[in-house]
Design an enzyme around this catalytic site. Structure first.
Site, PDB file in Angstrom:
ATOM      1  N   GLU A 194       0.876  -1.174   0.000  1.00 55.77           N
ATOM      2  CA  GLU A 194       0.000   0.000   0.000  1.00 55.77           C
ATOM      3  C   GLU A 194       0.913   1.223   0.000  1.00 55.77           C
ATOM      4  O   GLU A 194       1.470   1.593   1.035  1.00 55.77           O
ATOM      5  CB  GLU A 194      -0.898  -0.009   1.244  1.00 55.77           C
ATOM      6  CG  GLU A 194      -1.896  -1.154   1.297  1.00 55.77           C
ATOM      7  CD  GLU A 194      -3.090  -0.949   0.370  1.00 55.77           C
ATOM      8  OE1 GLU A 194      -3.415   0.203   0.059  1.00 55.77           O
ATOM      9  OE2 GLU A 194      -3.687  -1.954  -0.040  1.00 55.77           O
ATOM     10  N   CYS A 228      -2.046   9.634   2.365  1.00 58.41           N
ATOM     11  CA  CYS A 228      -1.591   9.045   1.091  1.00 58.41           C
ATOM     12  C   CYS A 228      -2.525   9.346  -0.070  1.00 58.41           C
ATOM     13  O   CYS A 228      -2.103   9.420  -1.206  1.00 58.41           O
ATOM     14  CB  CYS A 228      -1.430   7.533   1.251  1.00 58.41           C
ATOM     15  SG  CYS A 228      -2.929   6.749   1.869  1.00 58.41           S
TER      16      CYS A 228
HETATM   17  P1  NAD Z   1       8.082   4.608   5.140  1.00 57.48           P
HETATM   18  O1  NAD Z   1       8.120   3.797   3.904  1.00 57.48           O
HETATM   19  O2  NAD Z   1       9.233   5.487   5.425  1.00 57.48           O
HETATM   20  O3  NAD Z   1       7.915   3.684   6.444  1.00 57.48           O
HETATM   21  C1  NAD Z   1       6.893   2.716   6.550  1.00 57.48           C
HETATM   22  C2  NAD Z   1       7.369   1.608   7.475  1.00 57.48           C
HETATM   23  O4  NAD Z   1       8.509   0.996   6.894  1.00 57.48           O
HETATM   24  C3  NAD Z   1       7.784   2.053   8.878  1.00 57.48           C
HETATM   25  O5  NAD Z   1       7.290   1.126   9.818  1.00 57.48           O
HETATM   26  C4  NAD Z   1       9.299   2.028   8.835  1.00 57.48           C
HETATM   27  O6  NAD Z   1       9.877   1.671  10.058  1.00 57.48           O
HETATM   28  C5  NAD Z   1       9.598   0.946   7.811  1.00 57.48           C
HETATM   29  N1  NAD Z   1      10.851   1.207   7.079  1.00 57.48           N
HETATM   30  C6  NAD Z   1      11.396   2.415   6.781  1.00 57.48           C
HETATM   31  N2  NAD Z   1      12.537   2.262   6.094  1.00 57.48           N
HETATM   32  C7  NAD Z   1      12.723   0.933   5.951  1.00 57.48           C
HETATM   33  C8  NAD Z   1      13.741   0.140   5.330  1.00 57.48           C
HETATM   34  N3  NAD Z   1      14.782   0.687   4.726  1.00 57.48           N
HETATM   35  N4  NAD Z   1      13.615  -1.199   5.363  1.00 57.48           N
HETATM   36  C9  NAD Z   1      12.551  -1.764   5.956  1.00 57.48           C
HETATM   37  N5  NAD Z   1      11.558  -1.076   6.582  1.00 57.48           N
HETATM   38  C10 NAD Z   1      11.647   0.270   6.569  1.00 57.48           C
HETATM   39  O7  NAD Z   1       6.711   5.420   5.050  1.00 57.48           O
HETATM   40  P2  NAD Z   1       6.174   6.473   6.083  1.00 57.48           P
HETATM   41  O8  NAD Z   1       7.033   7.694   6.011  1.00 57.48           O
HETATM   42  O9  NAD Z   1       5.918   5.866   7.403  1.00 57.48           O
HETATM   43  O10 NAD Z   1       4.742   6.794   5.439  1.00 57.48           O
HETATM   44  C11 NAD Z   1       4.592   7.700   4.398  1.00 57.48           C
HETATM   45  C12 NAD Z   1       4.413   7.013   3.075  1.00 57.48           C
HETATM   46  O11 NAD Z   1       3.451   5.988   3.180  1.00 57.48           O
HETATM   47  C13 NAD Z   1       3.887   7.939   2.007  1.00 57.48           C
HETATM   48  O12 NAD Z   1       4.556   7.690   0.792  1.00 57.48           O
HETATM   49  C14 NAD Z   1       2.425   7.562   1.885  1.00 57.48           C
HETATM   50  O13 NAD Z   1       1.850   7.834   0.616  1.00 57.48           O
HETATM   51  C15 NAD Z   1       2.478   6.118   2.150  1.00 57.48           C
HETATM   52  N6  NAD Z   1       1.200   5.646   2.675  1.00 57.48           N
HETATM   53  C16 NAD Z   1       0.437   4.836   1.920  1.00 57.48           C
HETATM   54  C17 NAD Z   1      -0.784   4.430   2.395  1.00 57.48           C
HETATM   55  C18 NAD Z   1      -1.685   3.531   1.602  1.00 57.48           C
HETATM   56  O14 NAD Z   1      -2.633   3.020   2.178  1.00 57.48           O
HETATM   57  N7  NAD Z   1      -1.436   3.302   0.330  1.00 57.48           N
HETATM   58  C19 NAD Z   1      -1.220   4.840   3.642  1.00 57.48           C
HETATM   59  C20 NAD Z   1      -0.399   5.661   4.387  1.00 57.48           C
HETATM   60  C21 NAD Z   1       0.814   6.057   3.902  1.00 57.48           C
END
Ligand code: NAD
Length: 442
Positions: A194, A228
């Site tokens: 997602e 998002c």
């Molecule tokens: P992110 O990708 O930075 O982090 C998401 C999760 O991944 C966190 O739990 C984090 O600890 C983990 N993570 C971060 N870096 C990682 C790595 N290198 N390896 C493994 N795990 C890692 O995203 P965010 O900043 O928490 O959220 C914002 C993003 O999420 C935006 O791009 C937004 O559009 C998207 N989003 C999508 C939805 C959806 O339903 N499609 C909903 C909410 C947010």
């Protein structure tokens, strides 16, 4: 504890979870406020009430959703009866983001549990108060071997991804989504991703501008634009831009007052890193409205930006904050060249009184989901699939779909023994013409 086969057990644990969420609702709301000043109204509307409603719906339907489903058999297999068995995948890893930290962690968890899986949940490290209350609720409700919360940052996530899972459900950025997909590929683990994207909001010359402005301001500045599916940028007919800006200013002021930093209804940016990233995107010469900020308070005002260039910094990636660039278009060809410059977005919005135009936009562009004459509300209907396409995600969930997502669908043919037609068996001599006729016929 037979969560795999015992539907009653699954239902009882979901009831316990519902009770715990309801009991802890005030603490959840407080945690969300402590993490980034999310107003209680938004916390209830977009986080707790959504999870509670998903729980109630799942508890009500779990029996029928998990039933073996009979399908029409095919004549070539006569005599047979054909079925779909729903089987839990096994061990599911859920990785959640920070922007709706309670809802986006718990909603997939509810269905993963309903479908009979074991779950490890990693909530976001950027919302420590909410993650703490999530851990408390899960510990109170589940045996640790059934559902476990693992807290931590990127390193913890990386370690979890090295392990072998039967399903991975990830919500977050496109960049990390790719990391998750690579890690999953190592064990051919199925995934739901997602992700995000640059969501266009198209306004044509027939649109009710005042109402459009009201609905755009709500969908964009709720959670301070850290949504998002928030509209990322506006595409408006050139001659209407001026009027639209007038209405947008009016609506922002109505919603948050002349000093949004004093409004109890306006969320803050999640952390300094994101605050700095967003500040970088503001070109002062292009600010039409807002633009004020305060590093100590992680505040950025709802900001309208006059944008004419697709190569500007703000038009490069998903904004994910309270900055709204307004671009103009003249023809449908302009719309196509702008929208298709980007990867397929998670959502798209069309404001128009012309049904024909709106339908054309829906058909022309590929995107996760969206609305005609509104923003973000498609998320709230459990009967609609929620997910992206292309770079904005893989797979969709909510409601019954989530249960299906976390279940392997096992196809079973139960063959009758009272008849065994000889046609399919070798030797095939003289049977080809006959089998062709039968296959043509059915
Ligand atoms: P992110 O990708 O930075 O982090 C998401 C999760 O991944 C966190 O739990 C984090 O600890 C983990 N993570 C971060 N870096 C990682 C790595 N290198 N390896 C493994 N795990 C890692 O995203 P965010 O900043 O928490 O959220 C914002 C993003 O999420 C935006 O791009 C937004 O559009 C998207 N989003 C999508 C939805 C959806 O339903 N499609 C909903 C909410 C947010």
């Amino acid at each position: 504890m037979d969560y795999k086969n015992d539907i009653k057990f699954r239902k009882e644990t979901l009831k316990k979870l519902l009770f715990s969420v309801q009991q802890n609702e005030d603490l959840i709301i407080k945690a969300l406020y402590d993490d980034f000043k999310k107003p209680a109204f938004e916390a209830v509307l977009t986080e707790t009430s959504y999870v509670i409603s998903e729980l109630k719906d799942t508890i009500k339907n779990i029996r029928s959703w998990s039933k073996v489903q009979q399908v029409t058999p095919t004549l070539v297999n006569f005599p047979s009866s054909d079925y779909i068995y729903k089987e839990p995948y096994g061990k599911v890893l859920i990785i959640a983001p920070w922007n709706y930290p309670f809802q986006l962690a718990l909603t997939p968890l509810v269905s993963a549990v309903a479908a009979g899986n074991q779950v490890v949940l990693k909530p976001s490290e950027l919302t420590p108060n909410t993650s703490k209350i999530i851990a408390k609720i899960i510990q109170e409700t589940f045996h640790i071997n059934h559902v476990e919360v693992v807290q931590g940052g990127v390193e913890v996530s990386e370690e979890l991804l090295k392990k072998r899972w039967d399903y991975i459900f990830f919500t977050g950025s496109v960049a990390v989504g790719k990391i998750v997909a690579k890690a999953a590929a190592e064990h051919l683990t199925p995934t739901t991703l997602e992700l995000g994207g640059k969501n266009p909001c198209i306004i044509d010359e027939t649109a009710n501008l005042k109402l459009a402005a009201k609905r755009i301001v709500w969908g964009k500045f709720i959670n301070a634009g850290q949504t998002c599916i928030a509209p990322d940028y506006i595409l408006v007919q050139k001659e209407m831009k001026h009027h639209l800006i007038g209405f947008l200013k009016e609506e922002i002021t109505k919603a948050y007052g002349i000093s949004p930093e004093k409004s109890p209804d306006y969320t803050r940016i999640i952390n300094t890193k994101n605050w700095l990233r967003l500040i970088e995107l503001i070109d002062e010469n292009k600010v039409i409205f807002g633009g004020q900020s305060d590093a100590n308070d992680l505040y950025i005002a709802p900001t309208l930006i006059n944008e004419e260039h697709l190569d500007s910094l703000i038009m490069k990636d998903e904004i994910f904050g309270p900055l709204l660039p307004i671009l103009t278009y003249k023809t449908e060809a302009d719309l196509e060249s702008i929208i298709k410059k980007y990867e397929k977005p998670l959502s798209l919005y069309v404001f128009s009184d012309s049904r024909e135009f709106a339908e054309k936009m829906i058909a022309k562009f590929s995107f996760g989901g969206g609305c005609i004459n509104d923003t973000i509300i498609h998320f709230s209907n459990k009967r609609l699939p929620f997910g992206g396409v292309g770079h904005s995600g893989v797979g969709a969930y909510h409601g019954k779909l989530s249960f299906e997502l976390f279940s392997h669908h096992k196809a079973i043919v139960k063959k009758g023994n009272w008849l065994d037609l000889p046609l399919r068996y070798a030797p095939y001599k003289d049977k080809l013409a006959f089998i062709k006729k039968i296959l043509d016929w059915i």
